[in-house]
Design an enzyme around this catalytic site. Structure first.
Site, PDB file in Angstrom:
ATOM      1  N   ASP A 192      -9.112  -6.288   7.152  1.00  0.00           N
ATOM      2  CA  ASP A 192      -7.769  -5.733   7.341  1.00  0.00           C
ATOM      3  C   ASP A 192      -7.658  -5.169   8.754  1.00  0.00           C
ATOM      4  O   ASP A 192      -8.078  -4.039   9.028  1.00  0.00           O
ATOM      5  CB  ASP A 192      -7.489  -4.653   6.301  1.00  0.00           C
ATOM      6  CG  ASP A 192      -7.309  -5.220   4.898  1.00  0.00           C
ATOM      7  OD1 ASP A 192      -7.886  -6.302   4.617  1.00  0.00           O
ATOM      8  OD2 ASP A 192      -6.612  -4.591   4.080  1.00  0.00           O
ATOM      9  N   LYS A 239       0.414  -6.654   5.922  1.00  0.00           N
ATOM     10  CA  LYS A 239       0.162  -5.426   5.159  1.00  0.00           C
ATOM     11  C   LYS A 239       0.966  -4.270   5.744  1.00  0.00           C
ATOM     12  O   LYS A 239       1.103  -4.152   6.959  1.00  0.00           O
ATOM     13  CB  LYS A 239      -1.342  -5.121   5.204  1.00  0.00           C
ATOM     14  CG  LYS A 239      -1.776  -3.819   4.546  1.00  0.00           C
ATOM     15  CD  LYS A 239      -3.294  -3.668   4.638  1.00  0.00           C
ATOM     16  CE  LYS A 239      -3.771  -2.301   4.199  1.00  0.00           C
ATOM     17  NZ  LYS A 239      -5.235  -2.158   4.312  1.00  0.00           N
ATOM     18  N   LYS A 296       0.813  -7.403   1.372  1.00  0.00           N
ATOM     19  CA  LYS A 296       0.089  -6.324   0.704  1.00  0.00           C
ATOM     20  C   LYS A 296       0.839  -5.017   0.926  1.00  0.00           C
ATOM     21  O   LYS A 296       1.110  -4.623   2.066  1.00  0.00           O
ATOM     22  CB  LYS A 296      -1.338  -6.199   1.252  1.00  0.00           C
ATOM     23  CG  LYS A 296      -2.111  -4.998   0.686  1.00  0.00           C
ATOM     24  CD  LYS A 296      -3.539  -4.962   1.191  1.00  0.00           C
ATOM     25  CE  LYS A 296      -4.253  -3.676   0.770  1.00  0.00           C
ATOM     26  NZ  LYS A 296      -5.662  -3.639   1.224  1.00  0.00           N
TER      27      LYS A 296
END
Length: 247
Positions: A99, A173, A207
């Protein structure tokens, strides 16, 4: 719907941030890993220095829980070489998901080409090593137009440079959960922000991270089309409770 398979159970505090000793903080990390194994969450999200610990524990338990970690966290302002070095070490240690914090401040300052190149190079490293890549755009630091632009930037890099078979391996995300906002403004996933991300990152998955603390909130996000939820409240979500604070 198996809610557990959407959950990236998350603990990203350092000992200093948690106000704990290193030993006590490691204890929380290990307890989080055990919980993820016992509950069968999709993934345990931890800091890079904890990945090897998680790998050993999960292998020892013969568990299917995957391991995620954060890269260039939480500001995302490191050079591409910094991001790549952190990611390469995480890969060696056994991480499954990487990430990356996108350089949203660089983007806001007009360094669009540099940000685009960084997304390309780092995504390439992840995909070549069969990892899931997620790009944290930090929506609390952005206005709606910037959320649209950054979601589209990641999408366009992927669609222009990688095969269609990789699209579901690169996420956009929402948040680190560590961005400091004023006047109680949410620093994580919001319904309005997530809708903008979904509309402008498709066909890449999204996400929702930060601020999802109840089963109802998680189900709302999933109903919108979110594929993963990053939360430090995984146990409360699964049990239908409301967590008080946290990521």
């Amino acid at each position: 719907m198996d809610i557990k398979q959407y959950l990236d159970s998350t603990y990203l505090k350092t000992a200093d941030q948690a106000g704990l000793s290193e030993a006590d903080n490691l204890g929380i990390v290990k307890a989080s890993i055990v919980e993820a194994i016992e509950e069968g969450y999709k993934l345990i999200m931890i800091r890079p220095e904890m990945v090897a610990v998680a790998k050993e524990m999960i292998a020892g338990a013969s568990s299917k829980v995957t391991i995620g970690t954060v890269i260039d966290f939480p500001l995302g302002q490191g050079a591409t070489e910094v991001k790549l070095a952190e990611a390469q070490q995480a890969i060696l240690d056994g991480a499954d998901d990487l990430d990356f914090v996108l350089d949203y401040e660089g983007f806001k300052a007009g360094k669009t080409d540099a940000v685009r190149e960084q997304v390309l190079v780092c995504t390439k490293l992840g995909l070549e090593n069969n990892k899931i890549v997620k790009w944290i755009v930090e929506i609390a630091a952005l206005n709606d137009h910037e959320i649209v632009q950054l979601s589209a930037l990641v999408k366009n890099v992927v669609l222009s440079n990688f095969d269609e078979s990789t699209y579901n391996h690169v996420f956009v995300k929402s948040s680190t959960g560590f961005y400091k906002t004023r006047d109680g403004i949410p620093n994580g996933a919001t319904l309005s922000g997530i809708k903008l991300m979904l509309e402008n990152s498709y066909p890449l998955p999204v996400k929702a991270a930060g601020g999802v603390r109840t089963l109802e909130e998680a189900q709302q996000m999933i109903s919108l089309g979110v594929k993963r939820i990053g939360t430090s409240s995984a146990a409360a979500i699964v049990k239908g409770f409301k967590a008080s604070g946290g990521y």
